[in-house]
Write a protein that holds these residues in place. Structure first.
Motif, PDB file in Angstrom:
ATOM      1  N   LEU A  58     -14.899  41.808 -34.487  1.00 17.90           N
ATOM      2  CA  LEU A  58     -13.967  40.978 -35.252  1.00 17.90           C
ATOM      3  C   LEU A  58     -14.705  39.874 -35.997  1.00 17.90           C
ATOM      4  CD1 LEU A  58     -11.017  40.316 -35.951  1.00 17.90           C
ATOM      5  CD2 LEU A  58     -10.928  38.916 -33.881  1.00 17.90           C
ATOM      6  N   TRP A  59     -15.703  39.281 -35.341  1.00 16.94           N
ATOM      7  CA  TRP A  59     -16.487  38.226 -36.001  1.00 16.94           C
ATOM      8  C   TRP A  59     -17.326  38.792 -37.141  1.00 16.94           C
ATOM      9  CZ3 TRP A  59     -21.965  37.640 -35.824  1.00 16.94           C
ATOM     10  CH2 TRP A  59     -22.431  36.477 -36.447  1.00 16.94           C
ATOM     11  N   LEU A  60     -17.937  39.959 -36.917  1.00 13.80           N
ATOM     12  CA  LEU A  60     -18.768  40.570 -37.967  1.00 13.80           C
ATOM     13  C   LEU A  60     -17.938  40.984 -39.178  1.00 13.80           C
ATOM     14  CD1 LEU A  60     -21.177  42.778 -35.816  1.00 13.80           C
ATOM     15  CD2 LEU A  60     -21.721  40.632 -36.990  1.00 13.80           C
ATOM     16  N   SER A  61     -16.687  41.384 -38.940  1.00 14.58           N
ATOM     17  CA  SER A  61     -15.845  41.845 -40.048  1.00 14.58           C
ATOM     18  C   SER A  61     -15.106  40.719 -40.750  1.00 14.58           C
ATOM     19  CB  SER A  61     -14.829  42.865 -39.526  1.00 14.58           C
ATOM     20  OG  SER A  61     -13.972  42.261 -38.574  1.00 14.58           O
ATOM     21  N   SER A  62     -15.300  39.480 -40.303  1.00 15.89           N
ATOM     22  CA  SER A  62     -14.595  38.349 -40.904  1.00 15.89           C
ATOM     23  C   SER A  62     -15.069  38.120 -42.341  1.00 15.89           C
ATOM     24  CB  SER A  62     -14.828  37.090 -40.075  1.00 15.89           C
ATOM     25  OG  SER A  62     -16.203  36.765 -40.045  1.00 15.89           O
ATOM     26  N   PRO A  63     -14.238  37.465 -43.172  1.00 21.03           N
ATOM     27  CA  PRO A  63     -14.610  37.206 -44.578  1.00 21.03           C
ATOM     28  C   PRO A  63     -15.881  36.385 -44.725  1.00 21.03           C
ATOM     29  CG  PRO A  63     -12.269  36.857 -44.243  1.00 21.03           C
ATOM     30  CD  PRO A  63     -12.862  37.056 -42.884  1.00 21.03           C
ATOM     31  N   SER A  64     -16.248  35.620 -43.710  1.00 24.70           N
ATOM     32  CA  SER A  64     -17.443  34.789 -43.821  1.00 24.70           C
ATOM     33  C   SER A  64     -18.730  35.536 -43.487  1.00 24.70           C
ATOM     34  CB  SER A  64     -17.310  33.573 -42.900  1.00 24.70           C
ATOM     35  OG  SER A  64     -17.155  33.990 -41.554  1.00 24.70           O
ATOM     36  N   VAL A  65     -18.617  36.786 -42.989  1.00 23.75           N
ATOM     37  CA  VAL A  65     -19.824  37.542 -42.621  1.00 23.75           C
ATOM     38  C   VAL A  65     -19.933  38.806 -43.477  1.00 23.75           C
ATOM     39  CG1 VAL A  65     -21.127  38.569 -40.708  1.00 23.75           C
ATOM     40  CG2 VAL A  65     -19.638  36.610 -40.283  1.00 23.75           C
ATOM     41  N   LEU A  66     -19.306  39.896 -43.040  1.00 19.77           N
ATOM     42  CA  LEU A  66     -19.419  41.165 -43.772  1.00 19.77           C
ATOM     43  C   LEU A  66     -18.235  41.452 -44.695  1.00 19.77           C
ATOM     44  CD1 LEU A  66     -20.860  43.486 -40.954  1.00 19.77           C
ATOM     45  CD2 LEU A  66     -22.096  42.265 -42.756  1.00 19.77           C
ATOM     46  N   ARG A  67     -17.162  40.676 -44.568  1.00 17.95           N
ATOM     47  CA  ARG A  67     -15.977  40.813 -45.426  1.00 17.95           C
ATOM     48  C   ARG A  67     -15.349  42.209 -45.334  1.00 17.95           C
ATOM     49  NH1 ARG A  67     -18.004  37.760 -51.003  1.00 17.95           N
ATOM     50  NH2 ARG A  67     -18.505  35.756 -50.001  1.00 17.95           N
ATOM     51  N   LEU A  68     -15.220  42.716 -44.133  1.00 18.87           N
ATOM     52  CA  LEU A  68     -14.535  43.995 -43.916  1.00 18.87           C
ATOM     53  C   LEU A  68     -13.058  43.688 -43.685  1.00 18.87           C
ATOM     54  CD1 LEU A  68     -17.164  45.665 -41.541  1.00 18.87           C
ATOM     55  CD2 LEU A  68     -16.989  45.853 -44.032  1.00 18.87           C
ATOM     56  N   ASN A  69     -12.308  43.548 -44.754  1.00 19.01           N
ATOM     57  CA  ASN A  69     -10.942  43.034 -44.673  1.00 19.01           C
ATOM     58  C   ASN A  69     -10.019  43.927 -43.848  1.00 19.01           C
ATOM     59  OD1 ASN A  69     -11.680  40.860 -46.313  1.00 19.01           O
ATOM     60  ND2 ASN A  69     -11.259  42.013 -48.178  1.00 19.01           N
ATOM     61  N   THR A  70     -10.101  45.247 -44.051  1.00 17.79           N
ATOM     62  CA  THR A  70      -9.211  46.160 -43.327  1.00 17.79           C
ATOM     63  C   THR A  70      -9.507  46.143 -41.831  1.00 17.79           C
ATOM     64  OG1 THR A  70      -9.119  47.594 -45.280  1.00 17.79           O
ATOM     65  CG2 THR A  70      -8.376  48.525 -43.192  1.00 17.79           C
ATOM     66  N   VAL A  71     -10.798  46.229 -41.485  1.00 24.36           N
ATOM     67  CA  VAL A  71     -11.184  46.205 -40.074  1.00 24.36           C
ATOM     68  C   VAL A  71     -10.789  44.876 -39.437  1.00 24.36           C
ATOM     69  CG1 VAL A  71     -13.132  46.294 -38.469  1.00 24.36           C
ATOM     70  CG2 VAL A  71     -13.084  47.806 -40.449  1.00 24.36           C
ATOM     71  N   SER A  72     -11.012  43.777 -40.168  1.00 27.30           N
ATOM     72  CA  SER A  72     -10.656  42.461 -39.650  1.00 27.30           C
ATOM     73  C   SER A  72      -9.158  42.343 -39.415  1.00 27.30           C
ATOM     74  CB  SER A  72     -11.126  41.379 -40.615  1.00 27.30           C
ATOM     75  OG  SER A  72     -10.767  40.100 -40.154  1.00 27.30           O
ATOM     76  N   PHE A  73      -8.348  42.881 -40.337  1.00 25.69           N
ATOM     77  CA  PHE A  73      -6.890  42.818 -40.191  1.00 25.69           C
ATOM     78  C   PHE A  73      -6.418  43.614 -38.985  1.00 25.69           C
ATOM     79  CE2 PHE A  73      -2.769  44.831 -40.995  1.00 25.69           C
ATOM     80  CZ  PHE A  73      -1.963  43.708 -41.111  1.00 25.69           C
ATOM     81  N   LEU A  74      -6.933  44.843 -38.831  1.00 28.57           N
ATOM     82  CA  LEU A  74      -6.506  45.693 -37.716  1.00 28.57           C
ATOM     83  C   LEU A  74      -6.935  45.115 -36.372  1.00 28.57           C
ATOM     84  CD1 LEU A  74      -7.260  49.249 -39.184  1.00 28.57           C
ATOM     85  CD2 LEU A  74      -5.041  48.141 -38.911  1.00 28.57           C
ATOM     86  N   LEU A  75      -8.169  44.616 -36.296  1.00 30.83           N
ATOM     87  CA  LEU A  75      -8.628  44.044 -35.034  1.00 30.83           C
ATOM     88  C   LEU A  75      -7.879  42.751 -34.714  1.00 30.83           C
ATOM     89  CD1 LEU A  75     -12.494  44.597 -35.151  1.00 30.83           C
ATOM     90  CD2 LEU A  75     -10.798  45.818 -33.814  1.00 30.83           C
ATOM     91  N   GLY A  76      -7.514  41.985 -35.754  1.00 36.11           N
ATOM     92  CA  GLY A  76      -6.731  40.775 -35.520  1.00 36.11           C
ATOM     93  C   GLY A  76      -5.388  41.084 -34.897  1.00 36.11           C
ATOM     94  N   ARG A  77      -4.712  42.132 -35.402  1.00 36.35           N
ATOM     95  CA  ARG A  77      -3.433  42.539 -34.814  1.00 36.35           C
ATOM     96  C   ARG A  77      -3.641  43.064 -33.393  1.00 36.35           C
ATOM     97  NH1 ARG A  77      -2.936  40.659 -39.059  1.00 36.35           N
ATOM     98  NH2 ARG A  77      -2.910  38.906 -37.622  1.00 36.35           N
ATOM     99  N   MET A  78      -4.767  43.786 -33.191  1.00 40.25           N
ATOM    100  CA  MET A  78      -5.052  44.329 -31.862  1.00 40.25           C
ATOM    101  C   MET A  78      -5.246  43.208 -30.847  1.00 40.25           C
ATOM    102  SD  MET A  78      -8.226  46.787 -30.674  1.00 40.25           S
ATOM    103  CE  MET A  78      -7.837  47.962 -31.963  1.00 40.25           C
ATOM    104  N   VAL A  79      -5.929  42.134 -31.242  1.00 39.91           N
ATOM    105  CA  VAL A  79      -6.152  41.008 -30.339  1.00 39.91           C
ATOM    106  C   VAL A  79      -4.834  40.342 -29.984  1.00 39.91           C
ATOM    107  CG1 VAL A  79      -7.168  38.710 -30.178  1.00 39.91           C
ATOM    108  CG2 VAL A  79      -8.522  40.596 -31.076  1.00 39.91           C
ATOM    109  N   GLU A  80      -3.935  40.208 -30.984  1.00 39.32           N
ATOM    110  CA  GLU A  80      -2.639  39.577 -30.731  1.00 39.32           C
ATOM    111  C   GLU A  80      -1.842  40.340 -29.674  1.00 39.32           C
ATOM    112  OE1 GLU A  80      -0.615  39.186 -34.405  1.00 39.32           O
ATOM    113  OE2 GLU A  80      -2.059  37.762 -35.262  1.00 39.32           O
ATOM    114  N   TRP A  81      -1.792  41.684 -29.809  1.00 40.10           N
ATOM    115  CA  TRP A  81      -1.068  42.491 -28.832  1.00 40.10           C
ATOM    116  C   TRP A  81      -1.879  42.719 -27.569  1.00 40.10           C
ATOM    117  CZ3 TRP A  81       3.941  43.338 -29.166  1.00 40.10           C
ATOM    118  CH2 TRP A  81       4.564  43.263 -30.420  1.00 40.10           C
ATOM    119  N   GLY A  82      -3.213  42.572 -27.664  1.00 40.02           N
ATOM    120  CA  GLY A  82      -4.055  42.801 -26.501  1.00 40.02           C
ATOM    121  C   GLY A  82      -3.834  41.788 -25.395  1.00 40.02           C
TER     122      GLY A  82
END
Length: 299
Positions: free
Chosen positions: A60-84
């Protein structure tokens, strides 16, 4: 010198606001982190869950906009953390409930609870020895695990959940060869039976004697993967054995079984200098008693 003075002034300004409320805040967070670490250690799946959470957070940190900017991966993992978070509460519900119960107990109640636990353990040991003496004579197979710090929740889920005191008659009925739960293990927690007919993990040690059957291998496996004390009765020979830390002690008398259980489960009753779980010390002075010791070291 001027730069060093400014640095010291800056550090002092950072430390100066530190007050009593900050100290309390740090202590509370340290206690919560400590309890979470204990929670992951007490369950066999806790370590794997912790590693999975750490991996998800790193990705999640690597895919953040401030690092690798993997927007789709960051969005999906963010939702996963919320429900996790909700999923973790459901998975660890028994441990969380036990933690909250412990938090709600006063110090006085802990004293009485500790005394009650010791009394229950003492009674459980006496009843187990009595039952094993009878089961050994009739060559009825038996497998019991006495929990200590590591809880066997995963093993309990494979059997039938119980909540009853340990009695010799109950154990003899549970291990009767026509009883539906006789093939599994009985798990004892704080002097009470919490599960019967439970499946234990088999030992992967290739150096175990071929004379030993599946019951002994399961007992050794449980002692390898937890700090529990496992008591076994062989169905073929009727001999009594105990496994602790992957090490098996065979051909024990009921008296020796009782001594080992007391040494392992109630060590405060023993002298500080007395060695724990050393069969030679237990058998010293007992003439004519046959004992076979097998030490299955984890390699």
């Amino acid at each position: 010198m001027e730069a060093a003075g400014r640095l010291a002034e800056y550090v002092w300004e950072m430390i100066w606001p530190f007050g009593v409320s900050d100290l309390i805040d740090i202590l509370i967070m340290a206690f919560i982190i400590y309890r979470v670490i204990l929670l992951t250690r007490k369950t066999s799946s806790g370590g794997a869950v912790a590693k999975g959470i750490f991996l998800v957070l790193v990705v999640l940190w690597l895919s953040s906009p401030s690092v690798l900017r993997l927007n789709t991966v960051s969005f999906l993992l963010g939702r996963m953390v919320e429900w996790g978070v909700l999923a973790l509460v459901i998975v660890f519900q028994p441990e969380i409930r036990r933690f909250l119960e412990q938090m709600g107990r006063s110090s006085i109640s802990k004293v009485f609870a500790q005394q009650e636990k010791q009394d229950s353990l003492d009674s459980a040991i006496q009843q187990t020895v009595e039952a094993y003496a009878s089961l050994s004579k009739s060559k009825t197979g038996a497998l019991m695990v006495f929990e200590r710090k590591n809880m066997l929740e995963d093993a309990i889920k494979t059997g039938t959940t119980l909540d009853c005191s340990v009695s010799a008659e109950l154990l003899k009925n549970l291990f009767w060869n026509k009883a539906p739960l006789h093939d599994g293990a009985v798990i004892v927690r704080s002097g009470r039976i919490v599960g019967a007919g439970c499946m234990l993990p088999m030992s992967g040690n290739v150096n175990i004697s071929r004379e030993l059957g599946m019951r002994h291998r399961a007992g050794i496996g449980a002692s390898e993967q937890s700090d529990g004390v496992v008591a076994i009765v062989s169905e073929e020979t009727g001999s009594i054995s105990v496994a602790v830390g992957g090490m098996l002690k065979r051909h024990l008398s009921p008296e020796t079984l009782e001594r080992i259980l007391r040494n392992e489960l109630m060590p405060q009753e023993q002298e500080d200098e007395e060695p724990r779980f050393k069969l030679s010390a237990l058998l010293r002075g007992r003439k004519g008693e046959k004992a076979d010791v097998e030490e299955d070291n984890r390699k």
